[in-house]
Design an enzyme around this catalytic site. Structure first.
Site, short mmCIF file in Angstrom:
data_model
loop_
_atom_site.label_atom_id
_atom_site.label_comp_id
_atom_site.label_asym_id
_atom_site.label_seq_id
_atom_site.Cartn_x
_atom_site.Cartn_y
_atom_site.Cartn_z
N PRO A 199 12.57 2.75 33.49
CG PRO A 199 12.29 4.98 32.87
CD PRO A 199 12.65 4.12 34.04
CD GLU A 224 4.51 -9.19 42.41
OE1 GLU A 224 5.67 -9.65 42.48
OE2 GLU A 224 4.24 -8.09 41.89
NE ARG A 244 -27.19 -12.66 19.00
CZ ARG A 244 -27.73 -11.65 18.36
NH1 ARG A 244 -28.77 -11.01 18.85
NH2 ARG A 244 -27.22 -11.25 17.21
CD GLN A 271 -14.51 -14.25 17.92
OE1 GLN A 271 -13.82 -13.28 18.22
NE2 GLN A 271 -14.99 -14.44 16.70
N GLY A 304 -19.96 -11.97 20.26
CA GLY A 304 -20.04 -11.29 18.96
C GLY A 304 -19.84 -9.79 19.12
N GLY A 328 6.21 -9.79 37.09
CA GLY A 328 7.18 -10.53 36.27
C GLY A 328 6.48 -11.03 35.02
CD GLU A 343 6.86 -13.23 27.21
OE1 GLU A 343 6.57 -12.63 28.27
OE2 GLU A 343 6.11 -13.24 26.22
C1 FAD Z 1 -0.26 -2.36 35.08
C2 FAD Z 1 1.15 -2.52 35.56
C3 FAD Z 1 1.43 -2.31 36.91
C4 FAD Z 1 2.75 -2.44 37.37
N1 FAD Z 1 3.03 -2.17 38.69
C5 FAD Z 1 4.33 -2.17 39.11
C6 FAD Z 1 4.68 -1.79 40.45
O1 FAD Z 1 3.80 -1.48 41.27
N2 FAD Z 1 5.98 -1.76 40.81
C7 FAD Z 1 6.98 -2.08 39.94
O2 FAD Z 1 8.15 -2.03 40.33
N3 FAD Z 1 6.69 -2.45 38.66
C8 FAD Z 1 5.39 -2.50 38.22
N4 FAD Z 1 5.09 -2.86 36.93
C9 FAD Z 1 6.18 -3.18 36.01
C10 FAD Z 1 6.22 -4.63 35.60
O3 FAD Z 1 6.73 -5.42 36.64
C11 FAD Z 1 7.08 -4.70 34.31
O4 FAD Z 1 6.31 -4.11 33.29
C12 FAD Z 1 7.48 -6.10 33.95
O5 FAD Z 1 8.38 -6.63 34.88
C13 FAD Z 1 8.13 -6.15 32.55
O6 FAD Z 1 9.12 -5.17 32.42
P1 FAD Z 1 9.08 -4.19 31.14
O7 FAD Z 1 7.71 -3.64 31.06
O8 FAD Z 1 10.18 -3.23 31.23
O9 FAD Z 1 9.30 -5.13 29.89
P2 FAD Z 1 10.71 -5.60 29.34
O10 FAD Z 1 11.53 -6.13 30.45
O11 FAD Z 1 11.28 -4.52 28.50
O12 FAD Z 1 10.29 -6.81 28.40
C14 FAD Z 1 10.00 -6.68 27.00
C15 FAD Z 1 9.69 -8.07 26.47
O13 FAD Z 1 10.86 -8.91 26.60
C16 FAD Z 1 10.51 -10.11 27.28
N5 FAD Z 1 11.64 -10.60 28.03
C17 FAD Z 1 12.33 -9.97 29.01
N6 FAD Z 1 13.31 -10.75 29.48
C18 FAD Z 1 13.24 -11.92 28.79
C19 FAD Z 1 13.97 -13.15 28.82
N7 FAD Z 1 14.97 -13.33 29.67
N8 FAD Z 1 13.60 -14.13 27.96
C20 FAD Z 1 12.58 -13.95 27.10
N9 FAD Z 1 11.86 -12.82 27.02
C21 FAD Z 1 12.18 -11.82 27.86
C22 FAD Z 1 9.36 -9.68 28.20
O14 FAD Z 1 8.60 -10.78 28.62
C23 FAD Z 1 8.57 -8.77 27.27
O15 FAD Z 1 7.78 -9.54 26.41
C24 FAD Z 1 3.78 -2.78 36.45
C25 FAD Z 1 3.47 -3.01 35.11
C26 FAD Z 1 2.17 -2.89 34.66
C27 FAD Z 1 1.88 -3.14 33.20
#
Ligand code: FAD
Length: 411
Positions: free
Chosen positions: A149, A272, A298, A367, A370, A395, A398
């Site tokens: 988290p 990946e 359509r 889009q 429609g 990843g 960004e």
């Molecule tokens: C459907 C799904 C499946 C997943 N499965 C797995 C899994 O199997 N195992 C696992 O370990 N993880 C998993 N993940 C986690 C996923 O890898 C993370 O959600 C992802 O790495 C982004 O981390 P975060 O969600 O905490 O976002 P955050 O890191 O909190 O990012 C918030 C925002 O800040 C931006 N940001 C972060 N750093 C920078 C930077 N340096 N410069 C500019 N912008 C930045 C991000 O792009 C994003 O827009 C999964 C996620 C999803 C949605």
């Protein structure tokens, strides 16, 4: 490489037939969670002989390790989602499945493309013998847990899950989130920091462990509700004083001279990211197919909407995206055939471009349809929701951009 090979096309047609018969009729049940994705994947594996191929390939690998003609620490000889030497076939299977259910591929990709290679790449012979036979055949489901988290994109620096040495064992505490297959996994690869008093928390060693479902102190949550890829189940993992013997530490040593858990995780990143290109191609091809049909059927103001230039622009953009993503995949396949791995900055550029292209195409498809596009029955809204996930996981985009830029600026 200018075209799919005859073998690729034969595989594509066979998988397409399987998808039309075994998956399309069940998409609503998969999306609602009424039906689990795992039996469908096992059926796919049995139908196409993937189960036997995976088992044979692993047996050969383990035999070589036993007689010392190969060393552990390499994921070759059965690594990757469909084993080595699958050429374009693995990508064809992935993109065909993503046309109807990206969630199925997400769950399969994490188990076979991340969990398996991590155990293969880092595990001792005993560890590979213990966990891989059931994982490579998908009899058991794997998960791969880094994200927490409070860490996310700052995955290693911000990692709070930790292990403390306790005699010969370790005690694991912490939490992971957004873990694909998390609610259902039988085997979970978990990254955690070693408690090293006196060392800055950001710099502590990252160790990699394998946990089994049902261990004391290990809780797997229910699936999250989410925007898309509903046939992939995503959840949280909680660790409360989970006792881990050294036999669960991958490599059975803390010695990081061959790299620590950070390197273990990074070694999966290119594969990946490249996998996202094949997933994107499936979404784009399906959107294009649905949109061309709709544009020809359509009728408004006495003509097919395909005669309107703004509709033609959408179709043309989709076609250019399809050509670009397919050509990228051809380069990936040819590089693999020549034994030249795609460098990380290029893999990042591929992931960023392809996921964005798929998302834009799918939103344009909504889009173009429609009001019907906003309705589940016409399927393009599912493709749009599914595609968006590609911009976040593996990843976030960004972060991919930072890797592309770093590659350019470090030269
Ligand atoms: C459907 C799904 C499946 C997943 N499965 C797995 C899994 O199997 N195992 C696992 O370990 N993880 C998993 N993940 C986690 C996923 O890898 C993370 O959600 C992802 O790495 C982004 O981390 P975060 O969600 O905490 O976002 P955050 O890191 O909190 O990012 C918030 C925002 O800040 C931006 N940001 C972060 N750093 C920078 C930077 N340096 N410069 C500019 N912008 C930045 C991000 O792009 C994003 O827009 C999964 C996620 C999803 C949605």
């Amino acid at each position: 490489m200018l075209e799919w090979s005859d073998v690729d096309i034969a595989v594509r047609d066979a998988v397409r037939e399987f998808v039309d018969k075994e998956i399309r009729p069940h998409v609503d049940a998969l999306e609602s969670g009424e039906m689990e994705p795992y039996p469908i994947i096992r059926k796919l594996f049995a139908t196409f002989g993937i189960t036997d191929m995976a088992r044979d390939s692993l047996n050969k690998r383990l035999a070589k390790l036993r007689d010392g003609t190969s060393s552990s620490g390499s994921a070759s000889g059965g690594g990757g989602m469909f084993g080595d030497g699958s050429g374009g076939m693995g990508f064809v299977v992935v993109s065909e499945l993503c046309r109807v259910s990206m969630g199925i591929v997400t769950g399969m990709g994490v188990s076979l493309g991340l969990t398996v290679p991590t155990i293969m790449g880092r595990g001792t012979l005993a560890q590979q013998e213990r966990w891989l036979p059931d994982l490579v055949t998908y009899d058991k489901i794997g998960a791969w847990a880094i994200t927490e988290p409070d860490s996310g994109s700052d995955a290693f620096g911000g990692m709070k899950s930790y292990v403390v040495r306790d005699g010969e064992d370790y005690l694991l505490n912490g939490q992971k989130t957004f873990i694909t297959n998390g609610p259902d996994a039988d085997v979970v690869v978990v990254y955690a920091k070693l408690d090293e008093p006196g060392v800055d928390k950001r710099d502590r060693k990252v160790l990699t462990f394998v946990l089994d479902r049902g261990m004391e102190g290990f809780v797997q949550s229910k699936p999250f509700r989410k925007m898309g890829i509903h046939s992939s189940r995503t959840g949280e993992l909680f660790f409360s004083n989970v006792r881990l013997g050294r036999d669960r530490l991958l490599g059975e040593t803390e010695d990081s001279s061959g790299g620590d858990g950070r390197d273990s995780a990074r070694s999966n990143f290119s594969a990946e990211r490249i996998g996202v290109a094949a997933m994107s191609l499936g979404v784009i091809e399906e959107c294009l197919r649905l949109c061309v049909d709709y544009a020809k059927s359509r009728t408004l103001w006495g003509q097919e909407i395909g005669q309107f230039q703004l509709i033609q622009l959408k179709l043309a953009n989709m076609e250019v995206a399809r050509m670009n993503v397919r050509n990228i995949l051809f380069r990936v396949i040819e590089s693999a055939e020549q034994g030249k791995p795609i460098p990380l900055p290029e893999a990042s550029a591929i992931k960023w471009y392809c996921s964005q292209a798929a998302t834009e195409v799918a939103m344009d498809a909504v889009q173009l349809f429609g009001g019907n596009g906003y309705m589940t029955e016409y399927r393009v809204e599912q493709l749009a929701r599914d595609a968006k996930s590609l911009m976040i996981y593996a990843g976030s985009n960004e972060v991919q951009i930072t890797h592309v830029a770093r590659g350019l600026l470090s030269g």
